[in-house]
Design a protein around this motif. Structure first.
Motif, PDB file in Angstrom:
ATOM      1  N   ARG A  29      22.215 -40.740  29.468  1.00 17.99           N
ATOM      2  CA  ARG A  29      23.208 -39.841  30.075  1.00 17.99           C
ATOM      3  C   ARG A  29      22.509 -38.770  30.927  1.00 17.99           C
ATOM      4  O   ARG A  29      22.908 -38.512  32.055  1.00 17.99           O
ATOM      5  CB  ARG A  29      24.033 -39.166  28.979  1.00 17.99           C
ATOM      6  N   LYS A  88      20.370 -43.044  19.350  1.00 18.07           N
ATOM      7  CA  LYS A  88      20.844 -41.762  19.878  1.00 18.07           C
ATOM      8  C   LYS A  88      19.938 -41.268  20.998  1.00 18.07           C
ATOM      9  O   LYS A  88      20.407 -40.727  21.999  1.00 18.07           O
ATOM     10  CB  LYS A  88      20.902 -40.717  18.757  1.00 18.07           C
ATOM     11  N   ASN A 133      27.459 -44.378  29.820  1.00 11.04           N
ATOM     12  CA  ASN A 133      26.058 -44.732  30.042  1.00 11.04           C
ATOM     13  C   ASN A 133      25.622 -45.884  29.136  1.00 11.04           C
ATOM     14  O   ASN A 133      24.446 -46.038  28.841  1.00 11.04           O
ATOM     15  CB  ASN A 133      25.164 -43.516  29.815  1.00 11.04           C
ATOM     16  N   THR A 134      26.606 -46.662  28.700  1.00 12.41           N
ATOM     17  CA  THR A 134      26.329 -47.720  27.734  1.00 12.41           C
ATOM     18  C   THR A 134      26.654 -49.089  28.312  1.00 12.41           C
ATOM     19  O   THR A 134      27.664 -49.262  28.981  1.00 12.41           O
ATOM     20  CB  THR A 134      27.204 -47.510  26.474  1.00 12.41           C
ATOM     21  N   LEU A 143      28.359 -43.156  18.752  1.00  8.45           N
ATOM     22  CA  LEU A 143      27.811 -43.307  20.105  1.00  8.45           C
ATOM     23  C   LEU A 143      28.870 -43.698  21.141  1.00  8.45           C
ATOM     24  O   LEU A 143      28.541 -43.887  22.306  1.00  8.45           O
ATOM     25  CB  LEU A 143      26.674 -44.337  20.092  1.00  8.45           C
ATOM     26  N   GLU A 167      30.920 -41.844  22.438  1.00  7.58           N
ATOM     27  CA  GLU A 167      31.031 -40.777  23.434  1.00  7.58           C
ATOM     28  C   GLU A 167      30.064 -40.954  24.611  1.00  7.58           C
ATOM     29  O   GLU A 167      30.214 -40.317  25.642  1.00  7.58           O
ATOM     30  CB  GLU A 167      30.816 -39.403  22.783  1.00  7.58           C
ATOM     31  N   TYR A 168      29.052 -41.817  24.429  1.00 13.79           N
ATOM     32  CA  TYR A 168      28.108 -42.053  25.531  1.00 13.79           C
ATOM     33  C   TYR A 168      28.486 -43.306  26.321  1.00 13.79           C
ATOM     34  O   TYR A 168      27.673 -43.865  27.052  1.00 13.79           O
ATOM     35  CB  TYR A 168      26.680 -42.178  24.982  1.00 13.79           C
ATOM     36  N   ALA A 197      20.740 -43.278  24.104  1.00 13.69           N
ATOM     37  CA  ALA A 197      22.052 -42.946  24.666  1.00 13.69           C
ATOM     38  C   ALA A 197      22.010 -41.592  25.370  1.00 13.69           C
ATOM     39  O   ALA A 197      22.466 -41.450  26.514  1.00 13.69           O
ATOM     40  CB  ALA A 197      23.098 -42.932  23.554  1.00 13.69           C
ATOM     41  N   ARG A 198      21.443 -40.608  24.707  1.00 13.00           N
ATOM     42  CA  ARG A 198      21.430 -39.266  25.302  1.00 13.00           C
ATOM     43  C   ARG A 198      20.508 -39.191  26.508  1.00 13.00           C
ATOM     44  O   ARG A 198      20.812 -38.531  27.506  1.00 13.00           O
ATOM     45  CB  ARG A 198      21.056 -38.238  24.243  1.00 13.00           C
TER      46      ARG A 198
END
Lengths: 509, 224
Positions: free
Chosen positions: A200, A193, A223-224, A217, A219-220, A196-197
């Motif tokens: 972003r 997390k 950026n993945t 995850l 939703e990210y 990932a955050r």
């Protein structure tokens, strides 16, 4: 006491590497150290109620030192030593004793800690003086944004003569760094997390590794980077669609040429769900992809991934830096891949056989220079972007890598440091006191995601300001103008072959 | 099922149906490699042979081949069904897996090459060897089920008697068809798709191969 706490005596006894020193004047008997140590180093005697330490269990992760409210603790090297011998080092002797006692394969975590040539440290960066003035990054525009992917080779026009501005798919990075592949399973969900955050927030990417993508995850996804390895764990269309790019993992710098094996005992709960492997069943990632025996076969996998995603995702092929890396990269560049990622000898890992980690592969600096030179010589450098990792420790390494020919750098260990990792190199134990390389819920909780994101963002932004500082000093205001600009580098302590491979001059020339 | 797509005179076109979820694709001719890769629910039927990597990493759906297939058919497939009327090449079903309600099935009517079901971690592979005798070939070539740690392989006939060698980490039993009830619906599908006699195929002994452990390669490591 659990099995980990049973310390043998006699011929199997290995003296502790560390000594935990408690300053009795400072200690307030608060029990924090006992609670913080998942290895059971700090113990309170049931009869006397006194605190003592079991030094043999200490891994030097510094958790107790950091969290002792009165700073009463220190971890030092244990004074006991074997008779000094420059050839039979203590590490080799201990390894022999362990193997004689267990018959096991030596297993290590994180990158090779042995003293070795770090070429970054032998490269020096240029700066402008008098002529070609330097630029002040605080007051003048400085571009570190970069794009990864295939560059068009010629100007195309449509039927009306207008320039066709459509491009193959690219990754856009606000700074020339991104987070390297670390699977959910090797690290905790909280650690994922954070990556990932932070990715972003920074406008960059993190990489799932080969353990699939946790449902929380998705939703990210923008950026993945989703990874596809030989075991194809957790790979299905939704996963391929979820990310901004797909990475085919052929190899890893810490363990080139060998596969991965997550034991069934670790395939539980969300890890089982995310990898789509039944609980308790081994997840075996064999050394090769069993459908790849040639560049043509690699092309088939790359193009198949593109076909499944309508060509919307750039495809990265990640390989370990090995002896013929230039020829290998040349092949990959012709496989349809958009980006080649090269992982060097000193790259990190959650677990690798020690002997492999420390003896297989070549340093990333030499591999990068060789690959960039080869692709240029063959006129195909613009067909691919180059990503390098293993290991990039600081902004100076980033600048040197780009000047040697990289488009951007994979950052793994440094990102973990931002989350609290103190490089104790015991990831394989699963008892990471910092909540990173563990799946024990009470330990995972220790990694505060908000704080982790904040720290990781700060670290990367600090690096990026330093990158701009370096660029300004060289009189360069765009990171693209630094790429492959080897005139900006000079070497020290390097022999003729090294200078030739690196394509740089000795300092003073 | 969504629209039906018909391809004629197919000649080696790769990646047909990649990732398709809702369609029926009918192919006359010979599709190229990676037919139905990452297939996610679509149905693909080929009225001819297919090449390598049929159903690579497929998740759901059905592939029916009225002919032979090349190497690595069903690589890492996690769901859906593949039916091959004739033979399969090397490494059929390598890495086949299963998870939750996803349990892939591959039925091969003829013989297969070496390394059948290598690293198999789940799912069901059925090999019928229907014309093995006529072709003078073993039902499977060398090293079947190497690294198998999940799922099941069923071979028609007594493979042990036929001299097929299996690795030590699998259990091999010769059973009556009655003990192999789980294969019946898939064999009947095979018979239906290719015009064979299902009851006839289901006669006689079958060889059932299952892994002894889900953790065959637990290697002894010592933390260093």
């Amino acid at each position: 006491m659990s099995a980990q706490n049973r310390i043998p005596s006699g011929i199997d006894y290995l003296p502790p590497l560390f000594q935990v020193i408690r300053n009795a004047d400072r200690c307030i008997d608060c029990n924090v150290c006992v609670k913080q140590c998942a290895n059971g180093v700090h113990v309170r005697d049931a009869q006397t109620g006194r605190l003592s330490t079991v030094d043999e269990l200490c891994v030097d992760c510094q958790r107790c030192v950091c969290f002792c409210p009165t700073h009463a603790l220190q971890i030092c090297e244990a004074p006991n030593r074997y008779r000094p011998n420059a050839n039979w080092t203590p590490q080799i002797m201990r390894g022999s004793y362990k193997q004689a006692g267990t018959g096991g394969v030596l297993l290590s975590s994180m990158g090779n800690p042995n003293e070795q040539t770090v070429y970054w440290d032998k490269l020096l960066i240029n700066a402008s003086q008098v002529t070609n003035p330097s630029i002040d990054p605080l007051r003048e525009p400085m571009e570190t944004r970069c794009y990864l992917g295939r560059r068009p080779t010629s100007v195309m026009r449509d039927a009306n003569g207008a320039i066709d501005t459509s491009l193959p798919p690219h990754l856009e990075l606000a700074m020339p760094m991104l987070f390297s592949a670390m699977s959910y399973g090797s690290i905790s969900l909280n650690a994922h997390k954070v990556l990932a955050r932070a990715a972003r927030e920074l406008g960059i990417y993190y990489n799932t590794g080969e353990g699939g993508l946790h449902q929380d995850l998705y939703e990210y996804g923008e950026n993945t980077i989703t990874q596809v390895a030989s075991g194809r764990f957790g790979v299905f269309k939704g996963y391929l669609e979820a990310g901004a790019a797909i990475e085919v993992k052929i190899g890893q710098g810490a363990k080139p040429g060998i596969g991965g094996h997550l034991p069934g005992a670790k395939i539980v709960g969300d890890i089982s769900r995310t990898r789509m492997v039944p609980e308790g069943s081994d997840a075996i990632s064999p050394a090769p992809h069993h459908d790849i025996y040639s560049i043509e076969d690699l092309r088939q996998l790359v193009m198949g991934l593109k076909a499944a995603t309508d060509g919307r995702k750039p495809v990265i092929v990640k390989v370990a830096a090995v002896h013929n890396i230039a020829a290998i990269a040349s092949g990959i560049a012709r496989s349809g891949a958009d980006i080649i990622a090269i992982d060097g000898l000193r790259g990190g890992t959650g677990a690798a056989p020690t002997m492999i980690r420390d003896n297989v592969g070549i340093p990333i600096e030499l591999a990068l220079a060789a690959v960039d030179s080869r692709l240029r010589a063959e006129g195909i450098r613009n067909d691919v972007s180059l990503l390098v990792g293993g290991s990039i420790r600081c902004s100076a390494d980033v600048v040197k890598a780009i000047a040697l020919g990289a488009d951007a750098c994979y950052v793994g260990t440094a990102a973990l440091l931002a989350m609290g990792c103190h490089l104790c190199r015991n990831c394989h134990s699963g008892r990471c006191n910092w909540g990173i390389a563990t799946q024990q819920p009470e330990l995972v909780k220790r990694l505060n995601v908000d704080q982790g994101v904040e720290r990781l963002v700060k670290l990367m932004r600090a690096w990026n300001s330093e990158v701009m500082e370096f660029m300004g000093g060289m009189g360069i205001n765009s990171i693209e103008a630094l790429r492959g600009n080897r005139l900006m580098l000079r070497g020290v302590d390097l022999n003729e072959s090294e200078l030739e491979i690196l394509g740089i001059s000795y300092a003073g020339r | 099922m969504g629209e039906t797509i018909q391809l004629e005179d197919c000649l080696g076109e790769r990646f047909i149906g990649a990732g398709a979820s809702d369609a029926r694709i009918e192919i006359e001719g010979i599709p190229g490699n990676a037919l139905g890769a990452y297939l996610d629910g679509a149905c693909v039927e080929v009225f001819g042979n297919a090449q390598d990597a049929v159903g690579d990493t497929m998740n759901d759906g059905r592939i029916i081949i009225h002919g032979n297939v090349g190497d690595t058919a069903g690589y890492a497939m996690r769901g859906g069904e593949i039916y091959v009327k004739g033979d399969a090449g090397y490494r059929a079903g390598v890495h086949m897996k299963e998870y939750g309600d996803k349990r892939p099935v591959m039925v091969i009517g003829g013989c297969t090459g070496s390394f059948l079901g290598e690293y198999q971690a789940g799912g069901l592979i059925i090999v019928l060897g229907l014309e093995a005798g006529r072709k003078g070939r073993p039902i499977v070539s060398n090293f079947p089920c190497t690294g198998m740690h999940g799922g099941m392989v069923v071979l028609k006939g007594d493979a042990v008697d036929a001299g097929i060698l299996f690795p030590p980490q699998v259990d091999v039993r010769v059973v009556d068809a009655a003990d192999c009830a789980l294969i019946a619906p898939f064999v009947r599908n095979y018979a239906l798709f290719f015009g064979a006699d299902g009851d006839d195929i289901l006669q006689g002994p079958f060889t059932l191969v299952t892994p002894l452990s889900h953790n065959p390669y637990t290697r002894l490591y010592v933390a260093n």
